[in-house]
Write a protein that holds these residues in place. Sequence first.
Motif, PDB file in Angstrom:
ATOM      1  N   GLY A  71      -2.204 -46.818 -29.615  1.00 18.58           N
ATOM      2  CA  GLY A  71      -2.983 -45.432 -28.998  1.00 18.58           C
ATOM      3  C   GLY A  71      -4.498 -46.119 -28.323  1.00 18.58           C
ATOM      4  O   GLY A  71      -4.723 -47.204 -28.261  1.00 18.58           O
ATOM      5  N   ASP A  89      -4.356 -44.225 -20.283  1.00 15.40           N
ATOM      6  CA  ASP A  89      -4.183 -43.404 -21.461  1.00 15.40           C
ATOM      7  C   ASP A  89      -2.810 -42.870 -21.734  1.00 15.40           C
ATOM      8  O   ASP A  89      -2.282 -42.897 -22.615  1.00 15.40           O
ATOM      9  N   ASN A  93      -0.325 -44.209 -24.744  1.00 15.51           N
ATOM     10  CA  ASN A  93      -0.212 -43.105 -25.659  1.00 15.51           C
ATOM     11  C   ASN A  93       1.115 -42.365 -25.622  1.00 15.51           C
ATOM     12  O   ASN A  93       1.490 -42.133 -26.871  1.00 15.51           O
ATOM     13  N   LYS A 138      -2.467 -37.297 -25.717  1.00 11.71           N
ATOM     14  CA  LYS A 138      -2.105 -37.042 -26.799  1.00 11.71           C
ATOM     15  C   LYS A 138      -1.494 -35.527 -26.844  1.00 11.71           C
ATOM     16  O   LYS A 138      -0.590 -35.122 -27.776  1.00 11.71           O
TER      17      LYS A 138
END
Length: 232
Positions: A71, A89, A93, A138
């Motif tokens: 992550g 990201d 992730n 996320k």
Amino acid sequence: MKNILLIGGSYGIGKAIAEELQYENKIFVASRTNETIADFNVTYLPFDVSTDTLDVTKLPEVIDGLVYCPGSINLRPFKALKIEAFESDLQINFLNLVKVIQTVLPNLMASNQSSIVLFSTVAVKMGMPFHTSVSASKGAIEGFAKALAAEYAPKIRVNVIAPSLTDTPLANKFLNSDEKKEKSAGRNPMKKVGTSDDIAQMANFLLSEKSNWITGQIFHVDGGMSSLITNP
């Protein structure tokens, strides 16, 4: 004895999971390095999730548990973030996570009931400044996990753990001094910074048969940060 696959399980939360489960399960750790787990009773598979495709021939035909640990914590003002930061990201992730699950899906389906454990962040629920990029990627995990859990129930259980800031190597730059740790602890209702073991305990529960009626859930293991206001 279950077969548990940890992606990126050589540091932090993944290491804590492997350390506790290594004697009662067959643990496979797919990560870039293994120095910290060299003495563990685990099978190590060299693997970089950003560049490699997982070699399923080195895995058992049946996988009972999967934990995805890689992550990022990219905290910057929105106006300072370029689109490449969001893409990066999202890749580490979420998209790499999807690739791994698709690769081992037949192995997960071969189990009587397998369990997938993923990680989000308290910021998805709360809304925190400077978290736009990490919260976006996320948040994708949370939506994906619920949809996947619905699609594969009851064969595969899928749950997400959403911690607040936890003392792991990934968060080191935010907790690399006593002053920073004290300040972070002061913002938490429990007045402490979470540890790898705090999060690993929940992950281990979700991997076990004790949680065989739990799926599609987001667990906020965050010291109460997502639901309590103690300093109004």
